[in-house]
Enzyme design. Structure first.
Site, PDB file in Angstrom:
ATOM      1  N   ASN A 238       1.058   3.898  -3.081  1.00  0.00           N
ATOM      2  CA  ASN A 238       0.761   5.318  -2.870  1.00  0.00           C
ATOM      3  C   ASN A 238       1.886   6.200  -3.407  1.00  0.00           C
ATOM      4  O   ASN A 238       1.635   7.232  -4.046  1.00  0.00           O
ATOM      5  CB  ASN A 238       0.542   5.622  -1.389  1.00  0.00           C
ATOM      6  CG  ASN A 238      -0.855   5.298  -0.919  1.00  0.00           C
ATOM      7  OD1 ASN A 238      -1.726   4.902  -1.690  1.00  0.00           O
ATOM      8  ND2 ASN A 238      -1.075   5.451   0.374  1.00  0.00           N
TER       9      ASN A 238
ATOM     10  N   ARG B 251      -9.613   2.806  -7.587  1.00  0.00           N
ATOM     11  CA  ARG B 251      -8.943   2.645  -6.299  1.00  0.00           C
ATOM     12  C   ARG B 251      -9.974   2.865  -5.207  1.00  0.00           C
ATOM     13  O   ARG B 251     -10.903   3.640  -5.361  1.00  0.00           O
ATOM     14  CB  ARG B 251      -7.814   3.687  -6.135  1.00  0.00           C
ATOM     15  CG  ARG B 251      -6.755   3.595  -7.207  1.00  0.00           C
ATOM     16  CD  ARG B 251      -5.767   2.539  -6.872  1.00  0.00           C
ATOM     17  NE  ARG B 251      -4.798   2.380  -7.959  1.00  0.00           N
ATOM     18  CZ  ARG B 251      -3.962   1.385  -8.008  1.00  0.00           C
ATOM     19  NH1 ARG B 251      -3.951   0.467  -7.081  1.00  0.00           N
ATOM     20  NH2 ARG B 251      -3.120   1.281  -9.008  1.00  0.00           N
TER      21      ARG B 251
ATOM     22  N   GLU C 234       0.830  -1.211   0.000  1.00  0.00           N
ATOM     23  CA  GLU C 234       0.000   0.000   0.000  1.00  0.00           C
ATOM     24  C   GLU C 234       0.863   1.259   0.000  1.00  0.00           C
ATOM     25  O   GLU C 234       0.590   2.211  -0.738  1.00  0.00           O
ATOM     26  CB  GLU C 234      -0.947   0.001   1.207  1.00  0.00           C
ATOM     27  CG  GLU C 234      -1.995  -1.078   1.163  1.00  0.00           C
ATOM     28  CD  GLU C 234      -3.013  -0.908   0.051  1.00  0.00           C
ATOM     29  OE1 GLU C 234      -3.233   0.217  -0.420  1.00  0.00           O
ATOM     30  OE2 GLU C 234      -3.598  -1.928  -0.350  1.00  0.00           O
TER      31      GLU C 234
END
Length: 144
Positions: A52, A106, A48
Site C-alpha cells: 500500500n 488489485r 499488504e
C-alpha cells in the site's frame, strides 16, 4: 509498554523491497517462537502494508518506506510508515473491495487482509504528509 527489543529499517519504495520487508519482520518476530501460522499472518499483513505504501502512498514516485518493530510482553508491534500522499478517507479506504487504483489488477482487500491476520490495526494518515499503519499481534513470549 515495556520494550524487550526493537528495530528500525527504511528502504526505497520499489516493489522488489516488499519481500525484503517480509524477511526482516519474519526474522525479528521469530524470537517470540510464533507458530508457522502466526508468522505467516504477520508476514502477509506487513506485505499488504508495504505494498500500500509503495503503490498508493508514493504513486510511482520514489520515497522511503520505514518499518519500526517492537517486541514487548504482549507480542509484536510493527509500524509501516511512508511520507507519501496520505489517505483522504481512511474509513472508505478500509472498505472491502475499495481501491483508488481500479486500473491495476488489485483486489482492494489490503486493509481487510491486515485486519483479518492481526489482532489490531491502527491507521493514521494526513493528506500530503503520509501514512502510518500499526499492526499488532499478541503472542506469548516463550523465549525466557
Amino acid at each position: 509498554m515495556n520494550k524487550k527489543n526493537e528495530f528500525k529499517v527504511e528502504f526505497l519504495s520499489i516493489s522488489q523491497n516488499e519481500s525484503f520487508a517480509r524477511i526482516v519482520v519474519s526474522a525479528f518476530a521469530a524470537q517470540l517462537n510464533p507458530t508457522l501460522e502466526q508468522l505467516a499472518d504477520i508476514k502477509t499483513a506487513v506485505s499488504e502494508a508495504v505494498t500500500n505504501a509503495i503503490i498508493h502512498g508514493y504513486e510511482n514516485k520514489l520515497g522511503y518506506v520505514k518499518i519500526h518493530g517492537i517486541i514487548d510482553d504482549k507480542g509484536i508491534t510493527i509500524s509501516v510508515i511512508d511520507e507519501g500522499k496520505g489517505i483522504e478517507d481512511i474509513e472508505k479506504a478500509k472498505q472491502p473491495l475499495y481501491t483508488s487504483k481500479p486500473e491495476l489488477e488489485r483486489s482492494g482487500m489490503g486493509f481487510t487482509v491486515m485486519e483479518t491476520f492481526m489482532d489490531e490495526v491502527i491507521v493514521e494518515s494526513h493528506v500530503n504528509k503520509g501514512t502510518r499503519v500499526t499492526l499488532k499481534k499478541y503472542l506469548a513470549d516463550t523465549s525466557d
